[in-house]
Design an enzyme around this catalytic site. Structure first.
Site, PDB file in Angstrom:
ATOM      1  N   ASP A 175       0.862  -1.187   0.000  1.00 51.74           N
ATOM      2  CA  ASP A 175       0.000   0.000   0.000  1.00 51.74           C
ATOM      3  C   ASP A 175       0.901   1.240   0.000  1.00 51.74           C
ATOM      4  O   ASP A 175       1.720   1.419   0.903  1.00 51.74           O
ATOM      5  CB  ASP A 175      -0.909  -0.039   1.233  1.00 51.74           C
ATOM      6  CG  ASP A 175      -2.040   0.981   1.160  1.00 51.74           C
ATOM      7  OD1 ASP A 175      -1.901   1.982   0.435  1.00 51.74           O
ATOM      8  OD2 ASP A 175      -3.047   0.766   1.852  1.00 51.74           O
TER       9      ASP A 175
ATOM     10  N   ASP B  73      -3.250   7.306  -3.265  1.00 50.47           N
ATOM     11  CA  ASP B  73      -3.209   6.224  -2.263  1.00 50.47           C
ATOM     12  C   ASP B  73      -3.667   4.962  -2.990  1.00 50.47           C
ATOM     13  O   ASP B  73      -4.794   4.925  -3.499  1.00 50.47           O
ATOM     14  CB  ASP B  73      -4.149   6.622  -1.120  1.00 50.47           C
ATOM     15  CG  ASP B  73      -4.260   5.585  -0.012  1.00 50.47           C
ATOM     16  OD1 ASP B  73      -3.520   4.584  -0.030  1.00 50.47           O
ATOM     17  OD2 ASP B  73      -5.114   5.787   0.883  1.00 50.47           O
TER      18      ASP B  73
ATOM     19  N   HIS C 290     -12.000   6.251   1.870  1.00 48.75           N
ATOM     20  CA  HIS C 290     -12.037   7.572   2.509  1.00 48.75           C
ATOM     21  C   HIS C 290     -11.863   8.687   1.503  1.00 48.75           C
ATOM     22  O   HIS C 290     -11.146   8.532   0.514  1.00 48.75           O
ATOM     23  CB  HIS C 290     -10.917   7.664   3.553  1.00 48.75           C
ATOM     24  CG  HIS C 290      -9.570   7.186   3.035  1.00 48.75           C
ATOM     25  ND1 HIS C 290      -8.615   8.039   2.563  1.00 48.75           N
ATOM     26  CD2 HIS C 290      -9.066   5.937   2.881  1.00 48.75           C
ATOM     27  CE1 HIS C 290      -7.558   7.336   2.159  1.00 48.75           C
ATOM     28  NE2 HIS C 290      -7.812   6.048   2.329  1.00 48.75           N
TER      29      HIS C 290
ATOM     30  N   HIS D  56      -7.392  11.189   5.455  1.00 46.29           N
ATOM     31  CA  HIS D  56      -8.758  10.767   5.781  1.00 46.29           C
ATOM     32  C   HIS D  56      -9.557  12.029   6.054  1.00 46.29           C
ATOM     33  O   HIS D  56      -9.476  12.609   7.126  1.00 46.29           O
ATOM     34  CB  HIS D  56      -8.770   9.817   6.987  1.00 46.29           C
ATOM     35  CG  HIS D  56      -8.155   8.483   6.663  1.00 46.29           C
ATOM     36  ND1 HIS D  56      -8.898   7.357   6.420  1.00 46.29           N
ATOM     37  CD2 HIS D  56      -6.871   8.121   6.477  1.00 46.29           C
ATOM     38  CE1 HIS D  56      -8.095   6.346   6.124  1.00 46.29           C
ATOM     39  NE2 HIS D  56      -6.847   6.788   6.158  1.00 46.29           N
TER      40      HIS D  56
ATOM     41  N   GLU E 189     -11.070   1.118  -1.151  1.00 44.80           N
ATOM     42  CA  GLU E 189     -10.143   0.041  -0.812  1.00 44.80           C
ATOM     43  C   GLU E 189     -10.824  -1.125  -0.118  1.00 44.80           C
ATOM     44  O   GLU E 189     -10.674  -1.299   1.091  1.00 44.80           O
ATOM     45  CB  GLU E 189      -8.980   0.566   0.029  1.00 44.80           C
ATOM     46  CG  GLU E 189      -9.344   1.388   1.255  1.00 44.80           C
ATOM     47  CD  GLU E 189      -8.097   1.870   1.992  1.00 44.80           C
ATOM     48  OE1 GLU E 189      -7.163   1.085   2.179  1.00 44.80           O
ATOM     49  OE2 GLU E 189      -8.062   3.064   2.362  1.00 44.80           O
TER      50      GLU E 189
ATOM     51  N   GLU F 236      -6.719  -1.158  -3.913  1.00 35.38           N
ATOM     52  CA  GLU F 236      -7.122   0.240  -3.679  1.00 35.38           C
ATOM     53  C   GLU F 236      -6.731   1.139  -4.847  1.00 35.38           C
ATOM     54  O   GLU F 236      -5.640   1.020  -5.402  1.00 35.38           O
ATOM     55  CB  GLU F 236      -6.437   0.771  -2.401  1.00 35.38           C
ATOM     56  CG  GLU F 236      -6.715   2.251  -2.114  1.00 35.38           C
ATOM     57  CD  GLU F 236      -6.134   2.735  -0.791  1.00 35.38           C
ATOM     58  OE1 GLU F 236      -5.116   2.172  -0.343  1.00 35.38           O
ATOM     59  OE2 GLU F 236      -6.707   3.679  -0.216  1.00 35.38           O
TER      60      GLU F 236
HETATM   61 MN    MN Z   1      -3.772   2.851   1.078  1.00 38.48          MN
HETATM   62 MN    MN Z   2      -6.475   4.464   1.760  1.00 35.86          MN
END
Ligand code: MN
Ligand code: MN
Length: 296
Positions: A85, A96, A157, A165, A190, A281
């Site tokens: 990630d 992200d 998010h 976030h 995700e 994600e």
């Molecule tokens: Mn992530």
């Molecule tokens: Mn994330």
């Protein structure tokens, strides 16, 4: 948002996608976790991006929040199920993104596929005005149809500049919520799929930290490290590695700052029933008619 800002989101997303794929390619039997984390973070810098959070390397029933220490000794083993990630930012605009890979075996291909397909299904339906719970319901149904469960206490998010976030959560099940996604925002989706019951619990503390508050009466070394943290990581997470790269006894300093509650440590997140966990994600820009995937 103006064109210039959108181009930063796009560029950050593009670098994040390439960094994620590099990380996935580096995962092989006997490779140290540390090599992957450092290789990916170096690539991000070389590509003109900034690391938005330490590379998360979460293996098997660990869902998130593991990153190697500067002296980490862990290596990948045959059969490991590895989530990579990655976060990249440009001027606070964050990409992200995550993918899951298995080391040398194909035992969990359909679990990996369940997280990937449920993300694809979410990307297919998301648009300005859709209810978040509707996206969650589609994710859950996709996973259930493949024989797996979503992790219900991990969510996607919304993201704003320097805010990973930013308030809206994208559930992986129908939580009966009534919030809708407005067009024009950035969202990370995700879904985590598991063979377990579908819940994570807090484990031991990780090597991922965030700044909490300035403190007086710290030791000199702790104070210098905290000044560096406030300059470089006022909003976004950092790892013990970034302290150890600049200060002797980085781990000791980090522990001291933690005890002083100047920084906070994210707990490692484990599936409660020790189920295997896969995650996929993407970060997307939501439009009136659909979305633009920024982290392809
Ligand atoms: Mn992530
Ligand atoms: Mn994330």
């Amino acid at each position: 948002m103006d064109d210039r800002e959108l181009s930063n989101w796009k560029r950050a997303g593009e670098i994040a996608g390439r960094a994620r794929d590099l990380g996935v390619r580096m995962v092989e039997e006997d490779t140290p976790y540390l090599d992957v984390a450092e290789g990916v973070e170096e690539f991000i810098g070389d590509s003109g991006g900034m690391v938005a959070f330490p590379v998360n390397i979460a293996v098997n029933d660990i869902a998130a929040h593991y990153t190697p220490k500067a002296n980490d000794r862990l290596r990948f083993s045959q059969g490991d199920l590895v989530k990579i990630d990655v976060g990249v930012h440009i001027d606070g605009c964050i990409g992200d993104t995550a993918r899951t890979v298995e080391v040398g075996t194909n035992t969990y291909s359909s679990l990996i596929d369940a997280s990937k397909r449920s993300l694809d299904a979410a990307i297919e339906v998301i648009r300005g005005g859709i209810k978040l719970s509707r996206i969650g319901s589609i994710v859950e149904r996709t996973m259930n149809s493949m024989g797996f469960r979503p992790i219900i206490n991990l969510t996607g998010h919304s993201i704003e500049r320097y805010r990973l976030h930013a308030g809206l959560s994208v559930p992986s099940y129908d939580d009966r919520g009534t919030d809708v996604v407005p067009a024009g925002i950035i969202v990370a989706i995700e879904p985590f799929a598991t063979t377990g019951v579908g819940e994570v619990v807090n484990g031991k503390r990780s090597n991922i930290y965030k700044f909490v508050r300035e403190k007086e009466y710290l030791k000199d070394s702790q104070n210098s490290a905290l000044q560096m943290i406030m300059e470089e990581y006022p909003h976004l997470p950092f790892s013990e590695r970034s302290i150890s790269s600049k200060f002797n006894k980085g781990e000791k300093i980090t522990n001291g700052l933690l005890r002083a509650q100047a920084i906070y440590s994210f707990p490692i997140l484990r599936e409660i029933s020790a189920g295997m966990v896969a995650q996929t994600e993407h970060t997307v820009y939501v439009t009136e008619k659909g979305c633009i995937v920024l982290t392809r």
